[in-house]
Design an enzyme around this catalytic site. Structure first.
Site, PDB file in Angstrom:
ATOM      1  N   LYS A  94     -10.558  12.856  31.784  1.00  0.00           N
ATOM      2  CA  LYS A  94     -10.044  12.730  30.410  1.00  0.00           C
ATOM      3  C   LYS A  94      -9.356  14.016  30.035  1.00  0.00           C
ATOM      4  O   LYS A  94      -9.903  15.105  30.225  1.00  0.00           O
ATOM      5  CB  LYS A  94     -11.213  12.462  29.441  1.00  0.00           C
ATOM      6  CG  LYS A  94     -10.771  12.282  28.007  1.00  0.00           C
ATOM      7  CD  LYS A  94     -10.296  10.878  27.743  1.00  0.00           C
ATOM      8  CE  LYS A  94      -9.462  10.742  26.482  1.00  0.00           C
ATOM      9  NZ  LYS A  94      -8.005  11.010  26.704  1.00  0.00           N
ATOM     10  N   GLN A 138     -10.637  21.788  30.315  1.00  0.00           N
ATOM     11  CA  GLN A 138     -10.970  20.479  29.771  1.00  0.00           C
ATOM     12  C   GLN A 138     -12.330  19.997  30.272  1.00  0.00           C
ATOM     13  O   GLN A 138     -13.096  19.372  29.539  1.00  0.00           O
ATOM     14  CB  GLN A 138      -9.883  19.472  30.164  1.00  0.00           C
ATOM     15  CG  GLN A 138      -9.895  18.192  29.352  1.00  0.00           C
ATOM     16  CD  GLN A 138      -9.139  18.326  28.041  1.00  0.00           C
ATOM     17  OE1 GLN A 138      -8.041  18.870  28.009  1.00  0.00           O
ATOM     18  NE2 GLN A 138      -9.717  17.839  26.968  1.00  0.00           N
ATOM     19  N   LYS A 184      -6.059  16.747  33.454  1.00  0.00           N
ATOM     20  CA  LYS A 184      -4.900  17.122  32.639  1.00  0.00           C
ATOM     21  C   LYS A 184      -3.649  16.770  33.406  1.00  0.00           C
ATOM     22  O   LYS A 184      -3.664  16.715  34.633  1.00  0.00           O
ATOM     23  CB  LYS A 184      -4.910  18.630  32.377  1.00  0.00           C
ATOM     24  CG  LYS A 184      -4.124  19.038  31.159  1.00  0.00           C
ATOM     25  CD  LYS A 184      -4.976  18.934  29.918  1.00  0.00           C
ATOM     26  CE  LYS A 184      -4.196  19.189  28.655  1.00  0.00           C
ATOM     27  NZ  LYS A 184      -5.113  19.373  27.508  1.00  0.00           N
ATOM     28  N   GLY A 197      -2.404  12.893  24.421  1.00  0.00           N
ATOM     29  CA  GLY A 197      -1.314  13.825  24.158  1.00  0.00           C
ATOM     30  C   GLY A 197      -1.726  15.276  24.348  1.00  0.00           C
ATOM     31  O   GLY A 197      -2.898  15.606  24.550  1.00  0.00           O
ATOM     32  N   ASP A 198      -0.740  16.141  24.312  1.00  0.00           N
ATOM     33  CA  ASP A 198      -0.898  17.594  24.272  1.00  0.00           C
ATOM     34  C   ASP A 198       0.464  18.096  23.761  1.00  0.00           C
ATOM     35  O   ASP A 198       1.195  17.316  23.134  1.00  0.00           O
ATOM     36  CB  ASP A 198      -1.250  18.140  25.672  1.00  0.00           C
ATOM     37  CG  ASP A 198      -1.786  19.572  25.647  1.00  0.00           C
ATOM     38  OD1 ASP A 198      -2.999  19.747  25.426  1.00  0.00           O
ATOM     39  OD2 ASP A 198      -1.000  20.523  25.823  1.00  0.00           O
ATOM     40  N   ASN A 240       1.011  19.504  15.876  1.00  0.00           N
ATOM     41  CA  ASN A 240      -0.086  18.653  15.415  1.00  0.00           C
ATOM     42  C   ASN A 240      -1.348  19.456  15.082  1.00  0.00           C
ATOM     43  O   ASN A 240      -1.961  19.251  14.032  1.00  0.00           O
ATOM     44  CB  ASN A 240      -0.385  17.588  16.482  1.00  0.00           C
ATOM     45  CG  ASN A 240      -1.687  16.863  16.226  1.00  0.00           C
ATOM     46  OD1 ASN A 240      -2.735  17.271  16.707  1.00  0.00           O
ATOM     47  ND2 ASN A 240      -1.627  15.806  15.438  1.00  0.00           N
TER      48      ASN A 240
HETATM   49  N1  GLU Z   1      -4.855  17.704  24.777  1.00  0.00           N
HETATM   50  C1  GLU Z   1      -6.049  17.714  23.986  1.00  0.00           C
HETATM   51  C2  GLU Z   1      -6.982  18.794  24.485  1.00  0.00           C
HETATM   52  O1  GLU Z   1      -6.524  19.830  24.927  1.00  0.00           O
HETATM   53  C3  GLU Z   1      -6.681  16.337  23.841  1.00  0.00           C
HETATM   54  C4  GLU Z   1      -7.068  15.641  25.103  1.00  0.00           C
HETATM   55  C5  GLU Z   1      -7.539  14.193  24.897  1.00  0.00           C
HETATM   56  O2  GLU Z   1      -7.636  13.735  23.781  1.00  0.00           O
HETATM   57  O3  GLU Z   1      -7.809  13.569  25.928  1.00  0.00           O
HETATM   58  O4  GLU Z   1      -8.174  18.696  24.446  1.00  0.00           O
END
Ligand code: GLU
Length: 447
Positions: free
Chosen positions: A91, A112, A127, A166-167, A242
């Site tokens: 995820k 992550q 990621k 997203g990112d 965001n």
């Molecule tokens: N890109 C976001 C983070 O850095 C969200 C990742 C997600 O929702 O899977 O955590």
């Protein structure tokens, strides 16, 4: 100095991943915290457990060809690093930015893994992204790019396998185009394969706001430990995307005044406080820049091109743009100006020197893997709603987000206490995240 058991592990990471500076930095920071863990519990250093944690389970790199509006063929590179699935399906978000290379995605996937573990939810770490630059591209170009990317990436995804979101450079528009293509290829309405979806097609309320709101909840909880709050405080937020926008929103709701924000071209200072409705209009609808915001505001706002937003004196700083955006020099400036708390809304925005200076300066410091975990936590809530074909109210979802963030804060604080470093959230987050992943990996055997 690294622990002597961890030194060769880090040397190996350097040797096996040449030139990936951000990945080295992220690994180094976690290993720095693990010395105390392997001293207390030597079994965590056995079975090459830490070596395995530093090696992604799978790394996918692929060509993304697409046709621009002038009929020319463009080529980008796509990535997905499936880092660790001990706790659940991979995820983590997708980043579209011209600076993206394998080292970026690996550092983000590594971070992550621990972040997701800290949420206490059943999600592994991954990621992805591309060196595609969405800036200046038409909707049609973005759509064709997203479709091409998903045509290849889709085979590696699934609600039980890998769930992107997203990112930087990837919001609801891009998630929509990718979900559409995934649905077409698979002929399945598999809502749980992507998060950050729109509310009419499987998205969760509060997901848009979650990273920023969550970061503010985390910092609020840190401030409470010292009997302080956001009320009446001056806050500087970097970025204007965001995370920054919903950080500003929640700070304002809690009575704080956000006096500056920024983008890669410069920053805007507004002593009376940023006009959030206008910032949202310019950023979210017109896809404009901070300079456009400053121009629209006129006399009350000062735009500083190429300046460093951390020059603006503040009680609380929330770096919410990108990695290594806040250097040792910036940290010195902030400390000199009396900053009391720093919360990382972005991933790894403070350099190691900056982090050290904050901790030594007794500034409350919330590291990204704890502070910005609200986004991915709400993604997990989105997956939960998709799995049960349910949809919760804004209030219920925000309540859950707040509870999760408080839980993360308290877990980090308790762990720091347990390891003799009260108030050190970096140590607390790294150790608490590591132990959860490590326990699952030990139980699952050498896989
Ligand atoms: N890109 C976001 C983070 O850095 C969200 C990742 C997600 O929702 O899977 O955590």
């Amino acid at each position: 100095m690294l622990d002597e058991k961890l030194e060769p592990i880090f040397a190996d990471v350097l040797r096996r991943n040449p030139g990936e500076d951000e990945f080295h930095q992220a690994v180094r920071e976690v290993l720095d915290s693990l010395g105390a863990v392997v001293a207390k519990h030597p079994h965590y250093a056995e079975g090459a457990l830490i070596e395995r944690i530093c090696e992604p389970e799978r790394q996918i790199i692929f060509r993304v060809p697409w046709v621009d509006d002038r009929g020319r063929v463009q080529i980008n590179r796509g990535f997905r690093v499936q880092f660790n699935s001990a706790l659940g399906p991979y995820k983590g978000g997708l980043r579209f930015h011209p600076s993206v290379y394998l080292g970026t995605i690996k550092f983000l996937g590594f971070e992550q893994t621990f972040k997701n573990a800290l949420t206490g939810m059943p999600i592994g770490g991954g990621k992805g992204g591309s060196d595609f630059d969405p800036k200046g591209r038409s909707d049609a170009e973005v759509m064709r790019f997203c479709q091409s990317l998903m045509t290849e990436l889709g085979r590696h995804l699934g609600e039980y396998t890998d769930v992107p979101a997203g990112d930087i450079g990837v919001g609801q528009r891009e998630i929509g185009y990718m979900f559409g293509q995934y649905k077409r290829i698979t002929n399945r309405y598999e809502s749980g394969v992507l998060t950050g979806k729109g509310l009419t097609w499987g998205g969760s309320r509060v997901r848009t706001e979650a990273t920023g709101y969550g970061a503010v909840y985390f910092v609020e909880r840190m401030l409470q430990q010292r009997g302080e709050s956001f009320d009446g405080r001056k806050v500087v937020v970097s970025g204007a995307g965001n995370v920054a926008i919903y950080t500003i929103e929640k700070v304002q709701q809690l009575g704080g005044r956000v006096v500056a924000c920024s983008d890669s071209n410069g920053y805007v200072v507004e002593e009376k406080g940023i006009d959030l409705a206008l910032l949202k209009e310019i950023k979210e609808r017109r896809r404009g820049r901070v300079a456009d915001y400053a121009k629209a505001r006129g006399a009350g706002a000062v735009y500083v091109p190429d300046g460093r937003v951390w020059e603006v004196p503040a009680d609380i700083a929330m770096p919410s743009a990108t990695q290594n955006e806040l250097t040792g020099q910036d940290a010195r400036t902030l400390v000199r100006n009396g900053v009391r708390a720093v919360g990382e809304g972005a991933n790894m925005p403070c350099t190691p020197e900056a982090v050290r200076l904050f901790i030594e300066g007794n500034v409350l410091f919330g590291p990204g893997k704890a502070t910005n975990a609200g986004g991915v936590a709400t993604s997990a809530l989105e997956m939960q709603q998709n799995a049960s074909r349910d949809s919760w109210s804004f209030e219920e979802t925000e309540e859950r987000l707040a509870t999760i963030m408080h839980g993360i804060h308290d877990r980090c604080a308790q762990t720091a206490d347990e390891y003799g470093a009260p108030g050190n959230y970096v140590l607390g987050a790294n150790i608490a995240g590591f132990i959860r992943v490590a326990e699952a990996m030990r139980a699952l055997g050498v896989v």
